[in-house]
Design an enzyme around this catalytic site. Structure first.
Site, PDB file in Angstrom:
ATOM      1  N   SER A 179      54.933 -28.863  -7.428  1.00 10.55           N
ATOM      2  CA  SER A 179      54.974 -27.432  -7.730  1.00 10.55           C
ATOM      3  C   SER A 179      56.254 -27.001  -8.437  1.00 10.55           C
ATOM      4  CB  SER A 179      54.804 -26.612  -6.436  1.00 10.55           C
ATOM      5  OG  SER A 179      55.885 -26.836  -5.566  1.00 10.55           O
ATOM      6  N   LYS A 222      56.418 -18.953  -0.376  1.00  7.94           N
ATOM      7  CA  LYS A 222      57.444 -19.123  -1.413  1.00  7.94           C
ATOM      8  C   LYS A 222      57.976 -17.764  -1.874  1.00  7.94           C
ATOM      9  CE  LYS A 222      55.488 -23.466  -3.141  1.00  7.94           C
ATOM     10  NZ  LYS A 222      54.720 -24.108  -4.227  1.00  7.94           N
TER      11      LYS A 222
END
Length: 276
Positions: A179, A222
């Site tokens: 990611s 996140k």
């Protein structure tokens, strides 16, 4: 355990949804949810409440944090103490990436951490440039560093093989996965072209060899980690926009921008100069 009222049940379901990492899905980590239910009930008993309410569930959630989330919170706290977080100004070759702890084991979609990435580009001394990645990365993350090279060549028009590219992931304990691809690409392009990057911005997303931003896991965690770290804007893959389930306390704290391509990432991340 006192019975739960309707709002408390709704909050348990919302938490199961958040922990699944996808809107419309529920986590099957029932042991952790069971712990949340028990602590919520204990708090209601302590107050002498007839029913367990949403307020009790919210209070219990602060107590019943999974181990990964406790570690992530401690890392954010330590970085703030030692000024390892940069959340304002501009820098060349430095990007605030985002990751989740324990992603390789499938245990954590809700323990987010900010993952700074720094890049340095130097002319290659030998035939054919090399990519040097440091920071205790997994094989998957190292492969993503290599894959980014093709996209960088396409976007900048420069032959990456003429340069040595040094990538450093700062404080990556327990971080895994692909990611960070758009983070790596942004850092390399910034270093290659000497264009500064906004430091009040963070990003997460995988990257195809055609420069498309692909979906990743744990976007809610996140984004909330970025908000805790003082960042004001987060770039996420457009495909993940439906998966964002922020707590109310973060909604007004941070701007979330879905992006489709690396071109869009550059548009938001790079500071306006003649080179941009």
């Amino acid at each position: 355990i006192p019975h739960f009222n309707k709002s408390a049940v709704g909050m348990i379901l919302r938490e199961a949804q958040r922990r699944s990492g996808r809107r419309g899905k529920l986590s099957l980590r029932l042991r952790e949810l069971g712990g949340l239910v028990r602590i919520s009930g204990d708090l209601a008993v302590e107050e002498g409440s007839e029913l367990t309410s949403e307020r009790h569930v919210l209070a219990a959630r602060r107590i019943a944090k999974p181990l990964e989330q406790q570690v992530a919170d401690r890392m954010i706290e330590r970085r703030q103490q030692y000024s390892l977080l940069v959340n304002k100004g501009q820098r060349v070759g430095r990007v605030n990436g985002l990751a989740v702890l324990g992603a390789d084991s499938g245990l954590s979609d809700y323990s987010g951490i900010m993952l700074p990435v720094e890049a340095l580009v130097t002319p290659s001394q030998a035939s054919g440039g090399k990519v040097f990645a440091t920071g205790g990365l997994s094989d998957i993350a190292k492969e993503s560093v290599t894959n980014v090279s093709a996209v960088v060549k396409k976007l900048t028009g420069k032959n990456v093989s003429d340069f040595d590219i040094h990538i450093q992931f700062v404080d990556t304990h327990g971080v895994d996965g692909d990611s960070a691809s758009i983070t790596i690409a942004t850092a390399i392009i910034s270093a290659l072209e000497e264009i500064p990057i906004r430091q009040d911005l963070a990003m997460t997303g995988s990257l195809s060899v055609r420069g498309e931003v692909l979906p990743v896991g744990g976007v809610t965690a996140k984004i909330e980690a970025a908000a805790k770290s003082g960042v004001k804007t987060v770039l996420i893959p457009k495909a993940n926009a439906q998966d964002v389930l922020l707590d109310d306390e973060y909604i007004d704290e941070i701007e979330v921008i879905p992006v489709d391509t690396l071109d869009e990432v550059m548009q938001w991340a790079l500071i306006m100069t003649d080179k941009k």
